[in-house]
Write a protein that holds these residues in place. Structure first.
Motif, PDB file in Angstrom:
ATOM      1  N   THR A  17      -7.032   8.981  -9.762  1.00  0.00           N
ATOM      2  CA  THR A  17      -6.403   7.408  -9.212  1.00  0.00           C
ATOM      3  C   THR A  17      -4.837   7.638  -9.179  1.00  0.00           C
ATOM      4  O   THR A  17      -4.087   8.223 -10.344  1.00  0.00           O
ATOM      5  N   ILE A  18      -4.329   6.752  -8.303  1.00  0.00           N
ATOM      6  CA  ILE A  18      -3.017   6.716  -8.189  1.00  0.00           C
ATOM      7  C   ILE A  18      -2.537   5.163  -8.882  1.00  0.00           C
ATOM      8  O   ILE A  18      -3.057   3.986  -8.429  1.00  0.00           O
ATOM      9  N   TRP A  19      -1.680   4.973  -9.999  1.00  0.00           N
ATOM     10  CA  TRP A  19      -1.472   3.655 -10.631  1.00  0.00           C
ATOM     11  C   TRP A  19      -0.094   3.282 -10.218  1.00  0.00           C
ATOM     12  O   TRP A  19       0.861   4.405  -9.884  1.00  0.00           O
ATOM     13  N   ILE A  20       0.044   2.230  -9.898  1.00  0.00           N
ATOM     14  CA  ILE A  20       1.452   1.790  -9.057  1.00  0.00           C
ATOM     15  C   ILE A  20       2.100   0.616 -10.242  1.00  0.00           C
ATOM     16  O   ILE A  20       1.230  -0.475 -10.276  1.00  0.00           O
ATOM     17  N   ALA A  21       3.081   0.734 -10.551  1.00  0.00           N
ATOM     18  CA  ALA A  21       3.784  -0.341 -11.263  1.00  0.00           C
ATOM     19  C   ALA A  21       5.180  -0.739 -10.344  1.00  0.00           C
ATOM     20  O   ALA A  21       5.663   0.228  -9.754  1.00  0.00           O
ATOM     21  N   GLY A  22       5.448  -1.864 -10.151  1.00  0.00           N
ATOM     22  CA  GLY A  22       6.535  -2.419  -9.256  1.00  0.00           C
ATOM     23  C   GLY A  22       6.566  -3.897  -8.927  1.00  0.00           C
ATOM     24  O   GLY A  22       5.968  -4.711  -9.762  1.00  0.00           O
ATOM     25  N   ASP A  23       7.363  -4.259  -8.014  1.00  0.00           N
ATOM     26  CA  ASP A  23       7.580  -5.707  -7.814  1.00  0.00           C
ATOM     27  C   ASP A  23       6.996  -6.154  -6.456  1.00  0.00           C
ATOM     28  O   ASP A  23       6.391  -5.576  -5.941  1.00  0.00           O
ATOM     29  N   SER A  24       7.674  -7.094  -5.806  1.00  0.00           N
ATOM     30  CA  SER A  24       7.129  -7.722  -4.851  1.00  0.00           C
ATOM     31  C   SER A  24       7.055  -6.911  -3.466  1.00  0.00           C
ATOM     32  O   SER A  24       6.095  -6.891  -2.576  1.00  0.00           O
ATOM     33  N   THR A  25       8.038  -6.108  -3.323  1.00  0.00           N
ATOM     34  CA  THR A  25       7.967  -4.874  -2.293  1.00  0.00           C
ATOM     35  C   THR A  25       6.970  -3.965  -2.355  1.00  0.00           C
ATOM     36  O   THR A  25       6.790  -3.067  -1.242  1.00  0.00           O
ATOM     37  N   VAL A  26       6.415  -3.832  -3.449  1.00  0.00           N
ATOM     38  CA  VAL A  26       5.210  -3.029  -3.671  1.00  0.00           C
ATOM     39  C   VAL A  26       3.781  -3.536  -3.634  1.00  0.00           C
ATOM     40  O   VAL A  26       3.062  -3.153  -3.524  1.00  0.00           O
ATOM     41  N   ALA A  27       3.773  -4.853  -4.139  1.00  0.00           N
ATOM     42  CA  ALA A  27       2.722  -5.564  -4.495  1.00  0.00           C
ATOM     43  C   ALA A  27       1.696  -5.753  -3.250  1.00  0.00           C
ATOM     44  O   ALA A  27       2.112  -5.844  -2.328  1.00  0.00           O
ATOM     45  N   ASN A  28       0.415  -5.946  -3.444  1.00  0.00           N
ATOM     46  CA  ASN A  28      -0.465  -5.745  -2.303  1.00  0.00           C
ATOM     47  C   ASN A  28      -0.322  -7.350  -1.453  1.00  0.00           C
ATOM     48  O   ASN A  28      -0.511  -7.328  -0.301  1.00  0.00           O
ATOM     49  N   GLY A  29       0.190  -8.389  -2.097  1.00  0.00           N
ATOM     50  CA  GLY A  29       0.363  -9.708  -1.216  1.00  0.00           C
ATOM     51  C   GLY A  29      -0.988 -10.300  -1.112  1.00  0.00           C
ATOM     52  O   GLY A  29      -2.045  -9.530  -0.941  1.00  0.00           O
ATOM     53  N   GLN A  30      -1.120 -11.642  -1.156  1.00  0.00           N
ATOM     54  CA  GLN A  30      -2.358 -12.271  -1.016  1.00  0.00           C
ATOM     55  C   GLN A  30      -2.442 -12.714   0.652  1.00  0.00           C
ATOM     56  O   GLN A  30      -3.279 -13.239   0.840  1.00  0.00           O
ATOM     57  N   THR A  31      -1.446 -12.710   1.176  1.00  0.00           N
ATOM     58  CA  THR A  31      -1.057 -13.372   2.548  1.00  0.00           C
ATOM     59  C   THR A  31      -0.478 -12.225   3.482  1.00  0.00           C
ATOM     60  O   THR A  31      -0.132 -11.424   2.931  1.00  0.00           O
ATOM     61  N   PRO A  32      -0.471 -12.529   4.472  1.00  0.00           N
ATOM     62  CA  PRO A  32       0.384 -11.472   5.465  1.00  0.00           C
ATOM     63  C   PRO A  32       1.619 -11.376   5.168  1.00  0.00           C
ATOM     64  O   PRO A  32       2.318 -10.298   5.282  1.00  0.00           O
ATOM     65  N   CYS A  33       2.438 -12.334   4.781  1.00  0.00           N
ATOM     66  CA  CYS A  33       3.641 -12.250   4.067  1.00  0.00           C
ATOM     67  C   CYS A  33       3.788 -12.851   2.910  1.00  0.00           C
ATOM     68  O   CYS A  33       3.322 -14.087   2.771  1.00  0.00           O
ATOM     69  N   PRO A  34       4.426 -12.271   1.841  1.00  0.00           N
ATOM     70  CA  PRO A  34       4.880 -11.103   2.104  1.00  0.00           C
ATOM     71  C   PRO A  34       3.796 -10.007   1.566  1.00  0.00           C
ATOM     72  O   PRO A  34       2.768 -10.356   0.787  1.00  0.00           O
ATOM     73  N   ALA A  35       3.785  -8.810   1.989  1.00  0.00           N
ATOM     74  CA  ALA A  35       3.090  -7.742   1.949  1.00  0.00           C
ATOM     75  C   ALA A  35       4.042  -6.534   1.339  1.00  0.00           C
ATOM     76  O   ALA A  35       5.100  -6.160   1.720  1.00  0.00           O
ATOM     77  N   PHE A 220       8.674  -6.967  11.413  1.00  0.00           N
ATOM     78  CA  PHE A 220       8.697  -6.139  10.064  1.00  0.00           C
ATOM     79  C   PHE A 220       9.167  -6.841   8.911  1.00  0.00           C
ATOM     80  O   PHE A 220       8.224  -6.537   7.838  1.00  0.00           O
ATOM     81  N   PHE A 221       9.634  -7.726   8.750  1.00  0.00           N
ATOM     82  CA  PHE A 221      10.064  -8.440   7.637  1.00  0.00           C
ATOM     83  C   PHE A 221       9.291 -10.062   7.835  1.00  0.00           C
ATOM     84  O   PHE A 221       9.073 -10.359   9.012  1.00  0.00           O
ATOM     85  N   CYS A 222       9.450 -10.738   6.562  1.00  0.00           N
ATOM     86  CA  CYS A 222       8.984 -11.925   6.546  1.00  0.00           C
ATOM     87  C   CYS A 222       9.705 -13.049   7.119  1.00  0.00           C
ATOM     88  O   CYS A 222      10.585 -12.764   8.276  1.00  0.00           O
ATOM     89  N   ASP A 223      10.397 -13.762   6.169  1.00  0.00           N
ATOM     90  CA  ASP A 223      11.275 -14.860   6.603  1.00  0.00           C
ATOM     91  C   ASP A 223      12.639 -14.604   5.775  1.00  0.00           C
ATOM     92  O   ASP A 223      13.273 -15.330   5.960  1.00  0.00           O
ATOM     93  N   ASP A 224      12.869 -13.541   5.426  1.00  0.00           N
ATOM     94  CA  ASP A 224      14.109 -12.947   4.618  1.00  0.00           C
ATOM     95  C   ASP A 224      14.319 -11.479   4.955  1.00  0.00           C
ATOM     96  O   ASP A 224      13.417 -10.925   5.635  1.00  0.00           O
ATOM     97  N   HIS A 225      15.373 -11.048   4.265  1.00  0.00           N
ATOM     98  CA  HIS A 225      15.619  -9.439   4.560  1.00  0.00           C
ATOM     99  C   HIS A 225      15.162  -8.523   3.568  1.00  0.00           C
ATOM    100  O   HIS A 225      15.427  -7.410   3.782  1.00  0.00           O
ATOM    101  N   THR A 226      14.366  -9.157   2.656  1.00  0.00           N
ATOM    102  CA  THR A 226      13.875  -8.227   1.608  1.00  0.00           C
ATOM    103  C   THR A 226      12.260  -7.778   1.798  1.00  0.00           C
ATOM    104  O   THR A 226      11.723  -6.880   1.424  1.00  0.00           O
ATOM    105  N   HIS A 227      11.581  -8.938   2.124  1.00  0.00           N
ATOM    106  CA  HIS A 227      10.118  -8.926   2.181  1.00  0.00           C
ATOM    107  C   HIS A 227       9.643  -8.570   3.402  1.00  0.00           C
ATOM    108  O   HIS A 227       9.756  -9.115   4.251  1.00  0.00           O
ATOM    109  N   PHE A 228       8.516  -7.948   3.397  1.00  0.00           N
ATOM    110  CA  PHE A 228       7.709  -7.352   4.487  1.00  0.00           C
ATOM    111  C   PHE A 228       6.515  -7.796   4.837  1.00  0.00           C
ATOM    112  O   PHE A 228       5.681  -8.474   4.360  1.00  0.00           O
TER     113      PHE A 228
END
Length: 256
Positions: A17-35, A220-228
């Motif tokens: 298993t690969i376990w991942i801890a992180g923030d929104s730039t890592v999280a699965n996301g529930q919608t196409p943006c952010p992912a 590549f990005f959502c509606d800002d310069h941080t989120h994908f």
């Protein structure tokens, strides 16, 4: 990477298993943006790998790990909720991860996007940031798992036609924590800036990314310069996989 090869004569590779801890730039996301890139990670490995992505949007390393108060202590760190014996109370996501972590697993840790907040509860100073990574790495190693630190992915920011890094001290702190605690570090910050330059993202149309930004940057990005967007997140996941291969991290044997 599949087909049973690449095990170097060590016998068949175990399921891990690969376990991942992180923030929104890592999280699965529930919608196409952010992912975040963690949602695209499992597709890069063969079927012996399970990815459990426990990244959560808006978290610093400490708000991910602990219950953090909005008051700051005399050392300039946010106060933590503590139990009767004075130990910090752990978030369930970390407790569950530790309960299920086993020998041969991997723990990927990437924070530093929110930790620079000046106010509590998200503020984490650089020394506290490093010690939190060290605590997580020790806990993983005690369970026979292998920690990997990942520098925070860069937002898109431009000096003219050149992309530049945006995460400052938390990049250096991640690298220093890796050296201090004997943990490999994937420099996703540097790799992401290199990708933005390779893709010709700068100058960003209109100066900054918004919901109306079109073309490759808008895709590549959502509606800002941080989120994908999902396509951007998948490319960032590819950078992490490339680093695993380039740095000969043992997990590379499981890459497709």
């Amino acid at each position: 990477g599949s087909g049973g090869g690449g095990s170097g004569g060590m016998g068949p590779l175990q399921d891990i298993t690969i376990w991942i801890a992180g923030d929104s730039t890592v999280a699965n996301g529930q919608t196409p943006c952010p992912a975040g890139w963690g949602g695209s990670f499992a597709a890069l490995f063969d079927d012996r790998v399970t990815v459990v992505n426990s990244a959560v949007g808006g978290r610093s390393v400490r708000t991910w790990l602990y219950y953090v108060k909005t008051a700051m202590d005399s050392a300039g760190e946010c106060e933590l909720d503590r139990d009767a014996s004075g130990e910090p109370v752990l978030q369930d996501r970390w407790v569950r991860m530790l309960d299920d972590m086993k020998t041969g697993d991997y723990l990927f840790i990437q924070f530093g996007i929110n930790d620079g907040s000046r106010t509590c509860d998200r503020h984490v100073g650089l020394d506290a940031f490093k010690s939190s990574y060290g605590m997580m790495a020790r806990a993983a190693k005690e369970r026979g798992a292998k920690p990997v630190f990942v520098t925070p992915v860069s937002a898109i920011a431009c000096d003219g036609s050149t992309a530049r890094g945006t995460r400052g001290g938390y990049v250096t702190a991640t690298q220093e924590a890796g050296a201090e605690y004997g943990v490999p570090v994937i420099d996703l910050h540097e790799r992401s800036v290199a990708l933005y330059n390779a893709l010709g993202f700068c100058p960003v149309p209109g100066g900054d990314v918004s919901a109306t930004t079109s073309g490759p940057v808008g895709e590549f990005f959502c509606d800002d310069h941080t989120h994908f967007a999902r396509s951007g997140a998948a490319q960032i996941a590819g950078l992490v996989a490339g680093a695993i291969r380039d740095q000969a991290i043992g997990l590379a044997a499981y890459l497709e």
